[in-house]
Design an enzyme around this catalytic site. Structure first.
Site, PDB file in Angstrom:
ATOM      1  N   HIS A 149       6.268  12.758  -9.192  1.00  0.00           N
ATOM      2  CA  HIS A 149       6.214  11.205  -8.663  1.00  0.00           C
ATOM      3  C   HIS A 149       4.889  11.086  -8.159  1.00  0.00           C
ATOM      4  O   HIS A 149       3.867  11.941  -8.192  1.00  0.00           O
ATOM      5  CB  HIS A 149       7.441  11.086  -7.802  1.00  0.00           C
ATOM      6  CG  HIS A 149       7.047  11.797  -6.620  1.00  0.00           C
ATOM      7  ND1 HIS A 149       7.808  11.353  -5.350  1.00  0.00           N
ATOM      8  CD2 HIS A 149       6.595  13.026  -6.317  1.00  0.00           C
ATOM      9  CE1 HIS A 149       7.568  12.086  -4.433  1.00  0.00           C
ATOM     10  NE2 HIS A 149       6.863  13.161  -5.026  1.00  0.00           N
TER      11      HIS A 149
ATOM     12  N   CYS B 292      -0.215  11.985  -1.810  1.00  0.00           N
ATOM     13  CA  CYS B 292       0.808  11.571  -2.469  1.00  0.00           C
ATOM     14  C   CYS B 292       0.579  10.433  -3.235  1.00  0.00           C
ATOM     15  O   CYS B 292       1.259   9.967  -4.154  1.00  0.00           O
ATOM     16  CB  CYS B 292       2.218  11.353  -1.697  1.00  0.00           C
ATOM     17  SG  CYS B 292       2.894  12.747  -0.945  1.00  0.00           S
TER      18      CYS B 292
ATOM     19  N   HIS C 236       2.179  14.476  -9.196  1.00  0.00           N
ATOM     20  CA  HIS C 236       2.662  15.897  -8.506  1.00  0.00           C
ATOM     21  C   HIS C 236       4.137  16.052  -8.604  1.00  0.00           C
ATOM     22  O   HIS C 236       5.064  14.715  -8.746  1.00  0.00           O
ATOM     23  CB  HIS C 236       2.123  16.283  -7.111  1.00  0.00           C
ATOM     24  CG  HIS C 236       2.774  15.245  -5.941  1.00  0.00           C
ATOM     25  ND1 HIS C 236       2.322  13.902  -5.823  1.00  0.00           N
ATOM     26  CD2 HIS C 236       3.877  15.326  -5.255  1.00  0.00           C
ATOM     27  CE1 HIS C 236       3.347  13.418  -5.009  1.00  0.00           C
ATOM     28  NE2 HIS C 236       4.155  14.502  -4.580  1.00  0.00           N
TER      29      HIS C 236
ATOM     30  N   HIS D  72       8.080  18.249  -7.775  1.00  0.00           N
ATOM     31  CA  HIS D  72       8.696  19.031  -6.801  1.00  0.00           C
ATOM     32  C   HIS D  72      10.002  19.442  -7.344  1.00  0.00           C
ATOM     33  O   HIS D  72      10.642  19.005  -8.429  1.00  0.00           O
ATOM     34  CB  HIS D  72       9.292  17.900  -5.621  1.00  0.00           C
ATOM     35  CG  HIS D  72       8.149  17.562  -4.848  1.00  0.00           C
ATOM     36  ND1 HIS D  72       7.579  18.291  -3.923  1.00  0.00           N
ATOM     37  CD2 HIS D  72       7.878  16.252  -4.987  1.00  0.00           C
ATOM     38  CE1 HIS D  72       6.552  17.445  -3.437  1.00  0.00           C
ATOM     39  NE2 HIS D  72       6.657  16.417  -3.936  1.00  0.00           N
TER      40      HIS D  72
ATOM     41  N   HIS E 129      13.332  16.808 -14.758  1.00  0.00           N
ATOM     42  CA  HIS E 129      11.918  16.708 -15.670  1.00  0.00           C
ATOM     43  C   HIS E 129      11.771  15.282 -16.096  1.00  0.00           C
ATOM     44  O   HIS E 129      10.975  15.279 -17.107  1.00  0.00           O
ATOM     45  CB  HIS E 129      12.188  17.659 -16.689  1.00  0.00           C
ATOM     46  CG  HIS E 129      12.208  18.982 -16.849  1.00  0.00           C
ATOM     47  ND1 HIS E 129      13.427  19.873 -16.062  1.00  0.00           N
ATOM     48  CD2 HIS E 129      11.387  20.080 -16.564  1.00  0.00           C
ATOM     49  CE1 HIS E 129      12.933  20.992 -15.724  1.00  0.00           C
ATOM     50  NE2 HIS E 129      11.569  21.326 -15.845  1.00  0.00           N
TER      51      HIS E 129
ATOM     52  N   GLU F 151      29.613  10.366   2.189  1.00  0.00           N
ATOM     53  CA  GLU F 151      29.388  10.209   3.527  1.00  0.00           C
ATOM     54  C   GLU F 151      27.851  10.472   3.631  1.00  0.00           C
ATOM     55  O   GLU F 151      27.218   9.880   4.786  1.00  0.00           O
ATOM     56  CB  GLU F 151      30.040  11.334   4.290  1.00  0.00           C
ATOM     57  CG  GLU F 151      31.642  11.328   4.165  1.00  0.00           C
ATOM     58  CD  GLU F 151      31.875   9.938   5.129  1.00  0.00           C
ATOM     59  OE1 GLU F 151      31.491   9.804   6.323  1.00  0.00           O
ATOM     60  OE2 GLU F 151      32.752   9.130   4.651  1.00  0.00           O
TER      61      GLU F 151
END
Length: 137
Positions: free
Chosen positions: A15, A34, A40, A42, A80, A121
């Site tokens: 993202h 970012c 990049h 995660h 991915h 929740e």
């Protein structure tokens, strides 16, 4: 009395953060690294907690098959993926794929798969061991 249950899943995704109506300088000032044009990624860790009354016949507080099905569908969509290019709700000009926005987006999708009396929740999305966001009902 309601009981909660938490299911964890992981997904790897790319993202970047960017508002298309802002110039590059404002994007960089707001989002830092970012906002760089190159993507990049995660390996996200996501915890979904649902709550409901325990069914005396099954011992479950939710339909585990439904929960696992919702999570499997999310993982299939997210793993991915490039969140901005592949997930319409996160296309440029839509939601920015922050942990906060991802948690809320995931919560809505899991809730839609739950039966009456069962509620999502919390959803916690961590992009690394040092940064996580939690959506709460």
């Amino acid at each position: 009395m309601p009981v909660s249950l938490t299911r964890r899943f992981t997904f790897a995704a790319a993202h970047r953060y960017r508002r298309p109506e802002w110039d590059e300088a404002r994007n960089a000032a707001t989002f830092g690294k970012c906002a760089r044009p190159q993507w990049h990624g995660h390996t996200y860790v996501c915890d979904v907690t649902v709550a409901g009354p325990v069914d005396p016949l099954t011992g479950f507080c939710c339909d585990l098959v439904a929960l696992d099905g919702a999570i499997a569908a999310l993982r299939e969509r997210l793993d991915h993926a490039n969140l901005v290019l592949d997930i319409p709700e996160f296309h440029e000009g839509q939601r920015i794929p922050t942990c906060e926005e991802l948690a809320a987006w995931i919560a809505a999708r899991v809730q839609a798969a739950m039966s009456a009396g069962v509620s999502v929740e919390t959803v916690t999305v961590a992009e690394d061991p040092t940064l996580a966001a939690t959506w709460r009902r």
